[in-house]
Design a protein around this motif. Structure first.
Motif, PDB file in Angstrom:
ATOM      1  N   GLN A  25       0.725  -1.060  -0.027  1.00  0.00           N
ATOM      2  CA  GLN A  25      -0.196   0.067   0.094  1.00  0.00           C
ATOM      3  C   GLN A  25       0.844   1.256   0.042  1.00  0.00           C
ATOM      4  N   ALA A  26       1.823   1.234   0.886  1.00  0.00           N
ATOM      5  CA  ALA A  26       2.866   2.324   0.850  1.00  0.00           C
ATOM      6  C   ALA A  26       3.558   2.742  -0.379  1.00  0.00           C
ATOM      7  N   MET A  27       3.903   1.523  -1.026  1.00  0.00           N
ATOM      8  CA  MET A  27       4.532   1.580  -2.359  1.00  0.00           C
ATOM      9  C   MET A  27       3.786   2.314  -3.410  1.00  0.00           C
ATOM     10  N   LEU A  28       2.433   1.891  -3.398  1.00  0.00           N
ATOM     11  CA  LEU A  28       1.348   2.127  -4.753  1.00  0.00           C
ATOM     12  C   LEU A  28       0.950   3.773  -4.366  1.00  0.00           C
ATOM     13  N   GLU A  29       0.735   3.968  -2.894  1.00  0.00           N
ATOM     14  CA  GLU A  29       0.430   5.396  -2.834  1.00  0.00           C
ATOM     15  C   GLU A  29       1.661   6.111  -3.545  1.00  0.00           C
ATOM     16  N   ALA A  30       2.835   6.053  -2.978  1.00  0.00           N
ATOM     17  CA  ALA A  30       4.193   6.796  -3.320  1.00  0.00           C
ATOM     18  C   ALA A  30       3.948   6.762  -4.949  1.00  0.00           C
ATOM     19  N   LEU A  31       3.977   5.465  -5.633  1.00  0.00           N
ATOM     20  CA  LEU A  31       3.838   5.467  -7.072  1.00  0.00           C
ATOM     21  C   LEU A  31       2.780   6.602  -7.576  1.00  0.00           C
ATOM     22  N   ASP A  32       1.528   6.368  -7.040  1.00  0.00           N
ATOM     23  CA  ASP A  32       0.703   7.157  -7.627  1.00  0.00           C
ATOM     24  C   ASP A  32       1.027   8.665  -7.444  1.00  0.00           C
ATOM     25  N   ARG A  33       1.812   9.031  -6.427  1.00  0.00           N
ATOM     26  CA  ARG A  33       1.862  10.483  -6.313  1.00  0.00           C
ATOM     27  C   ARG A  33       3.193  10.741  -7.125  1.00  0.00           C
TER      28      ARG A  33
ATOM     29  N   MET B 275       5.024   9.100 -10.096  1.00  0.00           N
ATOM     30  CA  MET B 275       5.090   8.587 -11.433  1.00  0.00           C
ATOM     31  C   MET B 275       4.336   9.249 -12.290  1.00  0.00           C
ATOM     32  N   PRO B 276       5.272   9.862 -13.399  1.00  0.00           N
ATOM     33  CA  PRO B 276       4.504  10.338 -14.378  1.00  0.00           C
ATOM     34  C   PRO B 276       3.419   9.377 -15.123  1.00  0.00           C
ATOM     35  N   LYS B 277       2.640   9.950 -15.640  1.00  0.00           N
ATOM     36  CA  LYS B 277       1.574   9.080 -16.383  1.00  0.00           C
ATOM     37  C   LYS B 277       1.979   7.864 -17.448  1.00  0.00           C
ATOM     38  N   GLU B 278       3.068   8.544 -18.146  1.00  0.00           N
ATOM     39  CA  GLU B 278       3.520   7.439 -19.055  1.00  0.00           C
ATOM     40  C   GLU B 278       4.013   6.240 -18.795  1.00  0.00           C
ATOM     41  N   VAL B 279       4.255   6.007 -17.165  1.00  0.00           N
ATOM     42  CA  VAL B 279       4.717   4.719 -16.659  1.00  0.00           C
ATOM     43  C   VAL B 279       3.617   4.098 -16.005  1.00  0.00           C
ATOM     44  N   ALA B 280       3.423   2.810 -16.411  1.00  0.00           N
ATOM     45  CA  ALA B 280       2.564   1.727 -16.070  1.00  0.00           C
ATOM     46  C   ALA B 280       2.996   0.882 -14.986  1.00  0.00           C
ATOM     47  N   TYR B 281       2.234   0.590 -14.073  1.00  0.00           N
ATOM     48  CA  TYR B 281       2.666  -0.389 -12.938  1.00  0.00           C
ATOM     49  C   TYR B 281       1.377  -1.296 -12.496  1.00  0.00           C
TER      50      TYR B 281
ATOM     51  N   GLN C 100      20.678   5.669 -13.999  1.00  0.00           N
ATOM     52  CA  GLN C 100      20.194   6.691 -13.374  1.00  0.00           C
ATOM     53  C   GLN C 100      19.686   6.952 -11.921  1.00  0.00           C
ATOM     54  N   ALA C 101      19.049   5.962 -11.647  1.00  0.00           N
ATOM     55  CA  ALA C 101      18.666   5.591 -10.321  1.00  0.00           C
ATOM     56  C   ALA C 101      19.722   5.431  -9.293  1.00  0.00           C
ATOM     57  N   LEU C 102      20.693   4.818  -9.713  1.00  0.00           N
ATOM     58  CA  LEU C 102      21.726   4.561  -8.741  1.00  0.00           C
ATOM     59  C   LEU C 102      22.345   6.068  -8.311  1.00  0.00           C
ATOM     60  N   GLU C 103      22.319   6.930  -9.112  1.00  0.00           N
ATOM     61  CA  GLU C 103      22.734   8.195  -9.171  1.00  0.00           C
ATOM     62  C   GLU C 103      21.941   8.829  -7.997  1.00  0.00           C
TER      63      GLU C 103
ATOM     64  N   ILE D  72      10.268   3.208   1.962  1.00  0.00           N
ATOM     65  CA  ILE D  72       9.484   3.095   0.758  1.00  0.00           C
ATOM     66  C   ILE D  72       9.286   4.216  -0.102  1.00  0.00           C
ATOM     67  N   GLN D  73       8.607   5.437   0.549  1.00  0.00           N
ATOM     68  CA  GLN D  73       8.266   6.334   0.250  1.00  0.00           C
ATOM     69  C   GLN D  73       9.279   7.496  -0.328  1.00  0.00           C
ATOM     70  N   GLU D  74      10.544   7.256   0.421  1.00  0.00           N
ATOM     71  CA  GLU D  74      11.590   8.088  -0.044  1.00  0.00           C
ATOM     72  C   GLU D  74      12.183   7.693  -1.317  1.00  0.00           C
ATOM     73  N   GLY D  75      12.317   6.006  -1.395  1.00  0.00           N
ATOM     74  CA  GLY D  75      12.937   5.357  -2.345  1.00  0.00           C
ATOM     75  C   GLY D  75      11.934   5.768  -3.597  1.00  0.00           C
ATOM     76  N   ILE D  76      10.782   5.700  -3.602  1.00  0.00           N
ATOM     77  CA  ILE D  76       9.982   5.976  -4.906  1.00  0.00           C
ATOM     78  C   ILE D  76       9.838   7.352  -5.341  1.00  0.00           C
ATOM     79  N   ARG D  77      10.120   8.246  -4.227  1.00  0.00           N
ATOM     80  CA  ARG D  77      10.425   9.730  -4.750  1.00  0.00           C
ATOM     81  C   ARG D  77      11.822   9.736  -5.649  1.00  0.00           C
ATOM     82  N   ARG D  78      12.756   9.285  -5.016  1.00  0.00           N
ATOM     83  CA  ARG D  78      14.020   9.254  -5.721  1.00  0.00           C
ATOM     84  C   ARG D  78      13.727   8.409  -7.222  1.00  0.00           C
ATOM     85  N   LEU D  79      13.205   7.441  -7.168  1.00  0.00           N
ATOM     86  CA  LEU D  79      12.965   6.562  -8.373  1.00  0.00           C
ATOM     87  C   LEU D  79      11.993   7.522  -9.392  1.00  0.00           C
TER      88      LEU D  79
END
Lengths: 397, 397
Positions: free
Chosen positions: B302-310, B312-318, B343-346, B379-386
Motif C-alpha cells: 500500500q505504501a509503495m502504491l501510494e508513493a507511485l501514484d504520487r 510517477m508520471p502518467k507515461e509509466v504503467a505499474y 540513473q536511479a543509482l545516482e 519505501i516512500q523516499e525510495g519511490i520519490r527518488r525513483l
C-alpha cells in the motif's frame, strides 16, 4: 483426459538416475537387533550437541537477520576465510557447498558432457559414481588397493585417453580405506602435470589419521610445484556433523567462479545458519576436537581388527586401515558378497557389498565394514556374527 | 608442465552456465545509502529469531544425534507428514528440498534433455530460467501479465508443440506480481488435461494474499478433477526464513521417487537440523504467523502504491499487486530499464531491470520493485527518488 505415463514423460537422463541398490539393502539393516557395519555414518557420540545448542541459540538471537536471510552463493565470508587460512589459500579460492555431494554434482555439471571420459579408482565412492553418472560420462577405471590406485595401470590409461578429470580419494579411501604413500602422490602428480590433467582430490577423511601426522595432500604438493590443476574437496561432515551439510571446494578462482555460477542454479546458497554455526564451532578448540575424533576412531578400528583376526577364516582378506572409517574385505574369488549379506542378515549383522563401488562392474566378492558408529563390545559381537556367516558361506561354497 | 586453460577444460554445459547479469547489478546496490527495491528478500523483521533460538537449542540438546546425523533423502518424516496434512496429500507425495531452487534443478535434471521444449511465462522467475538453461532446453514462452499467462497464446503454443512441462507461478508471480483468476486456472487445466501436459506450479507466494482468502491452486483443482499431471512446488522461505533453505515438492509418488533418486546424487539430503527446526516452528501458531506476514506485506504494498501514484508520471504503467512482494513497472516503449537503473543509482535507489526475466529476450522497458524489506518511510523516499530518475530519463528520451 489423457493418461500419463511418467516414464515416457521423463527425459533420457532420468533413466540413468536410479536408486542405488545399496540404499535398498540398507533399509533391511534398520531392523531392530541388527548390528550394522553398513552405513558410512560418523560416530554420533562425537557430535558437539551441547556446544552447538548454545552457539545456535546465540547466533539466532544475535544475528538472526543474517542467519535466516538469503546469503551469498560463495558462502558465508568468515567461514570461507577460516577455511582459507586453515588450508593456506585465499578466500576467493573457497566455495562452501551443501555437503561434498553437491561438489560432486557441480563437478559433473561443469566438466562432463555426454560421453566424456572420466577416470576413477575401482572401487571408488558410490556417491561420486552416482553424481557423475547423471551427466552420462564414459567411466574409465584403474584398480585401487591399500596403497591407492595402481600407478602402472593409471599411466597406461592416461597414455590412451585424456579424461575430463581424475577423481581420487588418496587418504583413507571410501570404500577401500586405502592410503596413497607420499612417493605415489608425487609420481601421480608428475603424470598429471605432464598431461595437464585435472585431478579432483576428495579429502573428506583428511583429519582421521591414526599415525603421528597427515600426509601432504595432492593439492598441497601441486601448490608447491606450481600446478593449478588440482581441485580439492573436503567437508565438516566427518569432523563436526554431517547433518549440517557444510563442505567446501578449493580451486583456482576461475574454477570457483564457474562452480559458483552453477551453484546459483542448484540451491542459491548453503543454509546460512549452518555455515555460521560451523564457523563458531571450528574457530576455537578445533585441534583438540580433532584429537578426540582420531583417538575414538583409532580405538574402534583396533577393536574391529582384533575381532577380525580372531573370527575370520584365513581364506578371507581384509585391510588394516591407517585412518578413516572403513575396513575393506575380500572373499575368495567366486564367492558373492551379496550372498553373504543375506546370510549375515540371518545372524543379525550387516555390511555393504562392494559391487556398487565399481563404476564398471566387478568386485562382487568384496565388502565394506564401517567401525564408526558402534562401541567396542558391539563391534566384537558383530564381527563374531559375521565370522559365523562367512564360515557358513565357505562351507556351502 | 602443460598450462591449463580452464575454458577449454570445462564441458559444453559450462558455457551455458553464466553469472546472471542481475546478480552483477545487485552488487552495485549494496552501496551504503542506496535504497534498494532490487532484492527478492523477505522482510527480516518477520523472522522468528527468538523462537528459532529457543527451538534450535532444544532440538540440538534433546535430539542432537538425529539433527546432526545424515538423514533420509526424502526428508525428515514428521515435516513431510506435516506438509502432507497441510495440503491434504499423503507423505509419500512430499519431498523436502534444499530451497525451491533445488526443486527447479531437479525438474531440469529429470525432465529436460538437450533441445527439449519447455514452456514458460514471459516474464518468469529468473532462477527457474537459470536452473533449466543448464540442461540446454529450447524455451518457448507466452506473454504473461496481471492476470497470468495469455491463454490464447498458450493454446496456440500448445497446438504447435508438446513441451516437457509448462512452468507457471499462478499466484503473485515473480517478477510480475500477476494473479491468475479462478476461471483462467480452470481453463488452463482443461488444456493441460486434454493434452496430458505436465504443469509445474511454483507457489512460493501462496500465503501472501492481501484479500480475504487464497484462490485454489492448480494442484488443488487438478486433484479435484482427478488429473495427476500437476507438480507443485512451495517453500518456507517466504513464510519463515529463506536462510534455512527448506522447501518441498508435491507430486505423484512415482515422480517423488525419481526426484528422490536424483536428489541423492545432488546433496544426499536437506540439512536435518533445518528440517526439524522448520517443523517445530510451524506446528504451532502458524496461522497467526501467516496473518502477521500478510498484514505486513499488504501495508508495505500500500505504501509503495501510494508513493507511485504520487511520484510517477502518467507515461509509466505499474501493477497493483493483490499479494506477494512485487510491483512490476513498464516504461514507455523504447525506453531502457537498464539506462534507468544507472540513473536511479545516482539518486541512490535501485531495482531490478526486467530483461533477464524473459527467457527469450525482450522486456527491456520493464522493471521489478520489491517492497518487502523496507519500512513505509524508506519505501516512500525510495519511490520519490525513483520518480525523479524516471522523469530525468523521460526528459532526455
Amino acid at each position: 483426459m489423457k493418461t500419463l505415463d511418467w516414464n515416457t514423460l521423463f527425459g533420457e537422463r532420468a533413466r540413468r538416475i536410479q536408486a542405488s541398490t545399496i540404499r535398498e539393502l540398507l533399509k533391511l539393516t534398520q531392523r531392530p537387533g541388527v548390528l550394522s557395519f553398513a552405513g558410512g555414518l560418523p560416530a554420533p557420540e562425537l557430535f558437539p550437541k551441547e556446544e552447538a545448542a548454545a552457539k545456535a541459540a546465540e547466533i539466532l538471537r544475535q544475528k538472526g537477520e543474517v542467519a535466516l536471510q538469503y546469503g551469498p552463493t560463495e558462502g558465508y565470508f568468515p567461514l570461507r576465510a577460516w577455511v582459507a587460512e586453515w588450508l593456506g589459500v585465499s578466500p576467493e579460492e573457497v566455495l562452501i557447498t551443501t555437503g561434498s555431494q553437491q561438489a560432486l554434482d557441480l563437478l559433473g555439471k561443469v566438466f562432463l558432457d555426454e560421453g566424456s571420459p572420466v577416470l576413477l579408482e575401482a572401487p571408488s565412492y558410490m556417491g561420486a559414481i552416482q553424481a557423475f553418472r547423471a551427466y552420462g560420462p564414459r567411466f574409465l577405471t584403474v584398480p585401487a588397493g591399500e596403497e591407492g590406485p595402481d600407478l602402472k595401470a593409471l599411466e597406461e590409461a592416461l597414455n590412451q585417453e585424456y579424461p575430463r578429470f581424475l577423481y581420487l580419494i588418496p587418504s583413507f579411501q571410501n570404500p577401500s580405506g586405502g592410503l596413497m604413500p607420499l612417493e605415489a602422490r608425487r609420481r601421480l602428480l608428475e603424470m598429471a602435470m605432464e598431461r595437464g590433467l585435472v585431478v579432483v582430490e576428495d579429502d573428506a577423511y583428511r583429519e582421521l589419521y591414526f599415525g603421528e601426522s597427515r600426509l601432504p595432500s595432492l593439492f598441497e604438493l601441486a601448490r608447491e610445484a606450481g600446478y593449478p590443476g588440482v581441485i580439492y574437496l573436503s567437508s565438516f561432515s566427518k569432523v563436526l556433523a554431517p547433518g549440517l551439510r557444510v563442505a567446501f571446494v578449493v580451486a583456482r578462482p576461475e574454477v570457483i567462479l564457474k562452480f559458483t555460477q552453477a551453484k546459483q542454479g542448484v540451491d542459491l546458497h548453503t543454509p546460512v545458519l549452518n555455515q555460521i554455526l560451523v564457523h563458531e564451532l571450528v574457530k576455537e578448540g578445533f585441534p583438540e576436537r580433532l584429537d578426540r575424533i582420531r583417538t575414538t576412531y583409532k580405538a574402534k578400528a583396533q577393536a574391529m581388527l582384533e575381532a577380525l583376526d580372531r573370527e575370520m577364516p584365513k581364506e578371507v582378506a581384509y585391510t588394516r586401515p591407517k585412518g578413516g572409517m572403513f575396513v575393506w574385505m575380500t572373499l575368495p574369488e567366486g564367492l558373492s558378497a551379496e550372498a553373504l549379506f543375506r546370510q549375515a542378515l540371518e545372524e543379525n549383522v550387516a555390511f555393504v557389498p562392494g559391487g556398487p563401488f565399481f563404476a564398471n562392474g566387478g568386485g562382487e566378492n568384496t565388502l565394506r565394514l564401517s567401525y564408526a558408529t558402534m562401541d567396542r563390545e558391539r563391534i566384537q559381537e558383530g564381527i563374531r556374527r559375521l565370522g559365523k556367516a562367512v564360515k557358513g558361506l565357505l562351507a556351502t561354497a
